[in-house]
Design an enzyme around this catalytic site. Structure first.
Site, PDB file in Angstrom:
ATOM      1  N   GLY A   1      45.028  71.688  71.479  1.00 26.11           N
ATOM      2  CA  GLY A   1      44.040  71.984  70.447  1.00 26.11           C
ATOM      3  C   GLY A   1      44.161  71.118  69.203  1.00 26.11           C
ATOM      4  O   GLY A   1      43.379  71.278  68.262  1.00 26.11           O
TER       5      GLY A   1
ATOM      6  N   TYR B   1      34.196  64.139  73.187  1.00 25.21           N
ATOM      7  CA  TYR B   1      33.212  64.102  72.112  1.00 25.21           C
ATOM      8  C   TYR B   1      31.867  64.683  72.557  1.00 25.21           C
ATOM      9  O   TYR B   1      31.233  65.431  71.816  1.00 25.21           O
ATOM     10  CB  TYR B   1      33.031  62.671  71.595  1.00 25.21           C
ATOM     11  CG  TYR B   1      34.274  62.106  70.953  1.00 25.21           C
ATOM     12  CD1 TYR B   1      34.922  62.777  69.924  1.00 25.21           C
ATOM     13  CD2 TYR B   1      34.798  60.895  71.374  1.00 25.21           C
ATOM     14  CE1 TYR B   1      36.062  62.263  69.333  1.00 25.21           C
ATOM     15  CE2 TYR B   1      35.943  60.369  70.780  1.00 25.21           C
ATOM     16  CZ  TYR B   1      36.572  61.058  69.771  1.00 25.21           C
ATOM     17  OH  TYR B   1      37.708  60.551  69.185  1.00 25.21           O
TER      18      TYR B   1
ATOM     19  N   TYR C   1      47.268  52.041  73.984  1.00 19.69           N
ATOM     20  CA  TYR C   1      46.474  52.804  74.950  1.00 19.69           C
ATOM     21  C   TYR C   1      45.145  52.096  75.221  1.00 19.69           C
ATOM     22  O   TYR C   1      44.684  52.039  76.359  1.00 19.69           O
ATOM     23  CB  TYR C   1      46.235  54.227  74.428  1.00 19.69           C
ATOM     24  CG  TYR C   1      45.274  55.024  75.266  1.00 19.69           C
ATOM     25  CD1 TYR C   1      45.663  55.538  76.504  1.00 19.69           C
ATOM     26  CD2 TYR C   1      43.969  55.263  74.837  1.00 19.69           C
ATOM     27  CE1 TYR C   1      44.780  56.266  77.281  1.00 19.69           C
ATOM     28  CE2 TYR C   1      43.082  55.990  75.607  1.00 19.69           C
ATOM     29  CZ  TYR C   1      43.486  56.492  76.833  1.00 19.69           C
ATOM     30  OH  TYR C   1      42.604  57.201  77.608  1.00 19.69           O
TER      31      TYR C   1
ATOM     32  N   GLU D   1      36.927  56.420  62.373  1.00 17.17           N
ATOM     33  CA  GLU D   1      37.488  55.183  62.910  1.00 17.17           C
ATOM     34  C   GLU D   1      38.463  55.471  64.048  1.00 17.17           C
ATOM     35  O   GLU D   1      38.414  54.828  65.082  1.00 17.17           O
ATOM     36  CB  GLU D   1      38.189  54.403  61.788  1.00 17.17           C
ATOM     37  CG  GLU D   1      38.767  53.083  62.220  1.00 17.17           C
ATOM     38  CD  GLU D   1      37.726  52.036  62.601  1.00 17.17           C
ATOM     39  OE1 GLU D   1      38.119  51.042  63.232  1.00 17.17           O
ATOM     40  OE2 GLU D   1      36.539  52.193  62.277  1.00 17.17           O
TER      41      GLU D   1
END
Length: 173
Positions: free
Chosen positions: A103, A139, A26, A91
């Site tokens: 979720g 995030y 990805y 990481e």
């Protein structure tokens, strides 16, 4: 969807290794993965492990098309801030594409934070590729600060010949 987040076991290393490669694909960096599941077993399940890992597991009736029940992982380790104290570094956080939006990633992330708080960590650090806006947005939505913009930090690395050269310059005992 029914799933559980749990600490990884040594038997999970083949699945973790598989998902590390999926994440690297990805990120368009699969050629850089040099680690095997044996190294994960050695480094994560020894007397002084180099990392900890959580996995997301679904019941048999929800296996992936390929037959996997381990569908996500979060790999992290502890660091130390000379300014703030105990810290941790995330990481990798990865959820297989067919299991996203349920979720699982949020629960992996919050469980990592809980583990860190239980060990009195005051920071959780991580890195995101600049083009990976879905992850960056995830995030930031959870309260992360982008230090690249706000504090101007650069992330640097020594590896390969550069690390060898630096180590060879160490004073002799």
């Amino acid at each position: 969807m029914n799933f559980k987040i749990r600490a990884a076991k040594q038997d999970d290393c083949k699945d973790i290794s598989r998902m590390i490669m999926e994440l690297a694909e990805y990120e368009k960096m699969s050629d850089q993965v040099k680690i095997s599941y044996q190294e994960l077993e050695r480094d994560g399940f020894c007397p002084n492990p180099f990392f900890e890992c959580l996995v997301a597991e679904v019941p048999e009736e929800h296996t992936s098309e390929e037959g996997h029940t381990i569908v996500g992982y979060a790999l992290f380790f502890y660091t130390y801030s000379t300014w703030k104290g105990r810290s941790m570094h995330l990481e990798d956080l990865y959820v297989m594409p067919g299991f996203r939006g349920k979720g699982i990633g949020k629960d992996l992330m919050t469980k990592v934070a809980q583990v860190g708080k239980e060990k009195q960590c005051v920071r959780l650090n991580l890195m995101v590729l600049d083009w990976n806006t879905p992850s960056l947005d995830f995030y930031v939505a959870k309260g992360a600060q982008d230090l690249t913009a706000s504090e101007g930090w650069h992330f640097l690395r020594y590896d390969g010949q550069a690390l060898d050269k630096l180590a060879n310059e160490a004073p002799k005992d």
